[in-house]
Design an enzyme around this catalytic site. Structure first.
Site, PDB file in Angstrom:
ATOM      1  N   GLU A  61      28.523 -21.893  -7.229  1.00  0.00           N
ATOM      2  CA  GLU A  61      27.510 -22.789  -7.858  1.00  0.00           C
ATOM      3  C   GLU A  61      26.152 -22.604  -7.282  1.00  0.00           C
ATOM      4  OE1 GLU A  61      28.501 -27.071  -7.816  1.00  0.00           O
ATOM      5  OE2 GLU A  61      26.682 -27.416  -9.043  1.00  0.00           O
ATOM      6  N   ASN A 122      22.911 -25.424 -12.613  1.00  0.00           N
ATOM      7  CA  ASN A 122      22.994 -26.896 -13.133  1.00  0.00           C
ATOM      8  C   ASN A 122      21.975 -27.089 -13.881  1.00  0.00           C
ATOM      9  OD1 ASN A 122      25.196 -28.609 -11.559  1.00  0.00           O
ATOM     10  ND2 ASN A 122      23.923 -27.279 -10.085  1.00  0.00           N
ATOM     11  N   GLU A 154      26.184 -25.649 -15.996  1.00  0.00           N
ATOM     12  CA  GLU A 154      26.735 -27.121 -15.628  1.00  0.00           C
ATOM     13  C   GLU A 154      26.018 -28.061 -16.167  1.00  0.00           C
ATOM     14  OE1 GLU A 154      28.190 -27.514 -11.575  1.00  0.00           O
ATOM     15  OE2 GLU A 154      28.806 -25.421 -11.592  1.00  0.00           O
ATOM     16  N   ASP A 184      30.461 -30.868 -15.744  1.00  0.00           N
ATOM     17  CA  ASP A 184      30.305 -31.097 -14.387  1.00  0.00           C
ATOM     18  C   ASP A 184      30.628 -32.650 -14.142  1.00  0.00           C
ATOM     19  OD1 ASP A 184      29.853 -30.967 -11.850  1.00  0.00           O
ATOM     20  OD2 ASP A 184      27.486 -30.308 -12.009  1.00  0.00           O
ATOM     21  N   GLU A 241      36.265 -30.384  -7.300  1.00  0.00           N
ATOM     22  CA  GLU A 241      35.089 -30.464  -6.456  1.00  0.00           C
ATOM     23  C   GLU A 241      35.174 -31.416  -5.274  1.00  0.00           C
ATOM     24  OE1 GLU A 241      30.740 -30.457  -8.325  1.00  0.00           O
ATOM     25  OE2 GLU A 241      31.805 -32.323  -9.193  1.00  0.00           O
TER      26      GLU A 241
HETATM   27  P1  C2E Z   1      26.669 -31.296  -8.480  1.00  0.00           P
HETATM   28  O1  C2E Z   1      26.345 -30.274  -9.315  1.00  0.00           O
HETATM   29  O2  C2E Z   1      28.027 -31.964  -8.686  1.00  0.00           O
HETATM   30  O3  C2E Z   1      26.881 -30.442  -7.186  1.00  0.00           O
HETATM   31  C1  C2E Z   1      27.934 -30.646  -6.124  1.00  0.00           C
HETATM   32  C2  C2E Z   1      27.322 -31.311  -4.870  1.00  0.00           C
HETATM   33  O4  C2E Z   1      28.180 -31.701  -3.815  1.00  0.00           O
HETATM   34  C3  C2E Z   1      26.314 -30.299  -4.198  1.00  0.00           C
HETATM   35  O5  C2E Z   1      25.105 -31.277  -3.519  1.00  0.00           O
HETATM   36  C4  C2E Z   1      27.240 -29.898  -2.982  1.00  0.00           C
HETATM   37  O6  C2E Z   1      26.432 -29.382  -1.856  1.00  0.00           O
HETATM   38  C5  C2E Z   1      28.154 -31.094  -2.564  1.00  0.00           C
HETATM   39  N1  C2E Z   1      29.415 -30.759  -2.245  1.00  0.00           N
HETATM   40  C6  C2E Z   1      30.011 -29.393  -2.160  1.00  0.00           C
HETATM   41  N2  C2E Z   1      31.177 -29.555  -1.499  1.00  0.00           N
HETATM   42  C7  C2E Z   1      31.359 -30.890  -1.009  1.00  0.00           C
HETATM   43  C8  C2E Z   1      32.269 -31.502  -0.170  1.00  0.00           C
HETATM   44  O7  C2E Z   1      33.376 -31.021   0.025  1.00  0.00           O
HETATM   45  N3  C2E Z   1      31.940 -32.615   0.129  1.00  0.00           N
HETATM   46  C9  C2E Z   1      31.108 -33.542  -0.246  1.00  0.00           C
HETATM   47  N4  C2E Z   1      30.838 -34.426   0.120  1.00  0.00           N
HETATM   48  N5  C2E Z   1      29.950 -32.853  -1.125  1.00  0.00           N
HETATM   49  C10 C2E Z   1      30.181 -31.725  -1.405  1.00  0.00           C
HETATM   50  P2  C2E Z   1      23.941 -31.072  -3.649  1.00  0.00           P
HETATM   51  O8  C2E Z   1      23.614 -29.499  -3.322  1.00  0.00           O
HETATM   52  O9  C2E Z   1      23.114 -31.941  -2.686  1.00  0.00           O
HETATM   53  O10 C2E Z   1      23.535 -31.359  -5.278  1.00  0.00           O
HETATM   54  C11 C2E Z   1      23.488 -32.526  -5.714  1.00  0.00           C
HETATM   55  C12 C2E Z   1      23.311 -32.719  -7.111  1.00  0.00           C
HETATM   56  O11 C2E Z   1      22.003 -32.291  -7.483  1.00  0.00           O
HETATM   57  C13 C2E Z   1      24.215 -31.675  -7.963  1.00  0.00           C
HETATM   58  O12 C2E Z   1      25.497 -32.006  -8.176  1.00  0.00           O
HETATM   59  C14 C2E Z   1      23.372 -31.558  -9.325  1.00  0.00           C
HETATM   60  O13 C2E Z   1      23.857 -32.585 -10.005  1.00  0.00           O
HETATM   61  C15 C2E Z   1      22.146 -31.586  -8.775  1.00  0.00           C
HETATM   62  N6  C2E Z   1      21.312 -30.538  -8.745  1.00  0.00           N
HETATM   63  C16 C2E Z   1      21.416 -29.328  -7.605  1.00  0.00           C
HETATM   64  N7  C2E Z   1      20.611 -28.366  -8.170  1.00  0.00           N
HETATM   65  C17 C2E Z   1      20.212 -28.606  -9.543  1.00  0.00           C
HETATM   66  C18 C2E Z   1      19.280 -27.759 -10.288  1.00  0.00           C
HETATM   67  O14 C2E Z   1      18.946 -26.822 -10.117  1.00  0.00           O
HETATM   68  N8  C2E Z   1      18.989 -28.650 -11.432  1.00  0.00           N
HETATM   69  C19 C2E Z   1      19.445 -29.762 -11.827  1.00  0.00           C
HETATM   70  N9  C2E Z   1      19.194 -30.364 -12.909  1.00  0.00           N
HETATM   71  N10 C2E Z   1      20.283 -30.637 -10.795  1.00  0.00           N
HETATM   72  C20 C2E Z   1      20.569 -29.826  -9.865  1.00  0.00           C
HETATM   73 MG    MG Z   2      27.164 -28.890 -10.739  1.00  0.00          MG
HETATM   74 MG    MG Z   3      29.446 -31.843  -9.720  1.00  0.00          MG
END
Ligand code: C2E
Ligand code: MG
Ligand code: MG
Ligand code: MG
Length: 295
Positions: A61, A122, A154, A184, A241
């Site tokens: 991802e 995403n 996603e 997602d 996830e």
């Molecule tokens: P998401 O798409 O549901 O991505 C998964 C989030 O959960 C990611 O946080 C990831 O680092 C985190 N995660 C992964 N494994 C674990 C785990 O085992 N435990 C826990 N507690 N967390 C875990 P991240 O990178 O901080 O991203 C947060 C959200 O920000 C993402 O949720 C997504 O909705 C959004 N996001 C990230 N990149 C983009 C992007 O390029 N565009 C858009 N529109 N949204 C983005």
């Molecule tokens: Mg995602």
């Molecule tokens: Mg997710």
């Protein structure tokens, strides 16, 4: 958004050595983001997605990270709300999806033995609904020469229900361009899977909060088992996830999930570490290239 997030931005956007209590004005934060976009400081990091059957690397991802020279790396929770407020969400997303496309193409050309991996990026529904989104994504994949069928998008479950008709139409257009679709954060909204039948999703991702609740809660396990069964009947594959422990990995495998993602395997890796994981993933069992860490 909460004060915690705003404080996170304030702390990270401030120049090193600034004393406590100093605040950064909204204008400064906005100027920093505008400059960061211009300097292409926002790129994708890559969290491995692991096949539970055999535990090999299936794909990544792509997650937005802002590299602030001298100030560290910021996660999406600390700047996406700012981008959204400034109307720059699409630009941020385009940069992240573009960097992911170029990295994926590079991994394929570096390893001509055709690694069977994909990248899943995403997009918010706001972006999906904005003019030219489908065309821009297709042009990005074309110019990066991403192998067909190796890119996924996603979209969050709760968001598509804001305007399901329009979402369905646009998602069909994305899919027609050869991109696979991932629903997602499934389980955070109230959609029943049967309502989702009209959307052309290939994959569902069971949300991490739901995965967590399965450990403690027999009814969450029962719901998951039926979701997995239904999703499979609809021809979708299932990713769990937020898998943080071996116990959770065993449980989601038992529930019939096909793939898993989480700190048990690895956090988001920078492009170089992800490239290493591609090469390791090709040579057998997946091993996290670094100690498990949160990023
Ligand atoms: P998401 O798409 O549901 O991505 C998964 C989030 O959960 C990611 O946080 C990831 O680092 C985190 N995660 C992964 N494994 C674990 C785990 O085992 N435990 C826990 N507690 N967390 C875990 P991240 O990178 O901080 O991203 C947060 C959200 O920000 C993402 O949720 C997504 O909705 C959004 N996001 C990230 N990149 C983009 C992007 O390029 N565009 C858009 N529109 N949204 C983005
Ligand atoms: Mg995602
Ligand atoms: Mg997710
Ligand atoms: Mg999420």
């Amino acid at each position: 958004l909460g004060q915690r997030k705003r404080d996170g931005v304030t702390a990270l956007l401030l120049p090193a050595g600034t004393g406590p209590g100093t605040t950064l004005s909204t204008l400064d934060a906005e100027a920093a983001l505008t400059a960061g976009l211009e300097a292409h400081e926002i790129i994708a990091h890559y969290q491995p997605i692991i096949a539970l059957d055999g535990e090999y690397l299936a794909g990544f991802e792509a997650l937005a990270r802002w590299h602030r020279p001298g100030l560290g790396v910021m996660g999406p929770d600390d700047f996406l709300f700012l981008a959204d407020r400034m109307g720059l969400m699409g630009q941020v997303g385009d940069q992240v999806r573009g960097s992911a496309a170029h990295n994926l193409a590079r991994w394929f050309s570096d390893a001509p033995a055709a690694p069977d991996i994909y990248v899943s990026a995403n997009a918010s529904v706001g972006e999906l609904f904005s003019a030219g989104f489908v065309e821009t994504l297709a042009a990005t994949l074309e110019s990066a020469r991403v192998p067909r069928g190796r890119y996924r998008l996603e979209i969050t479950e709760t968001e598509i229900m804001r305007d399901p008709d329009r979402a369905a139409e646009l998602l069909h257009a994305v899919k027609a361009s050869g991109v696979k679709l991932v629903l997602d954060d499934f389980g955070t909204g109230y959609s029943s899977l049967s309502r989702l039948d009209r959307f052309p999703f290939d994959v569902i991702k069971i949300d991490q909060y739901f995965v967590r609740s399965m450990l403690a809660d027999a009814s969450a396990r029962a719901i998951t088992a039926s979701v997995v069964k239904l999703a499979r009947n609809l021809g979708m594959t299932i990713i769990a996830e937020g898998v943080e422990t071996a116990e959770m990995a065993d449980l989601v495998a038992e529930m019939g999930c096909d793939f898993a993602q989480g700190f048990h395997y690895a956090g988001a890796l920078d492009p170089q570490a992800a490239g290493l994981a591609v090469r390791q993933g090709l040579s057998g069992r997946f091993a996290p290239p670094r100690p498990v860490r949160r990023s």
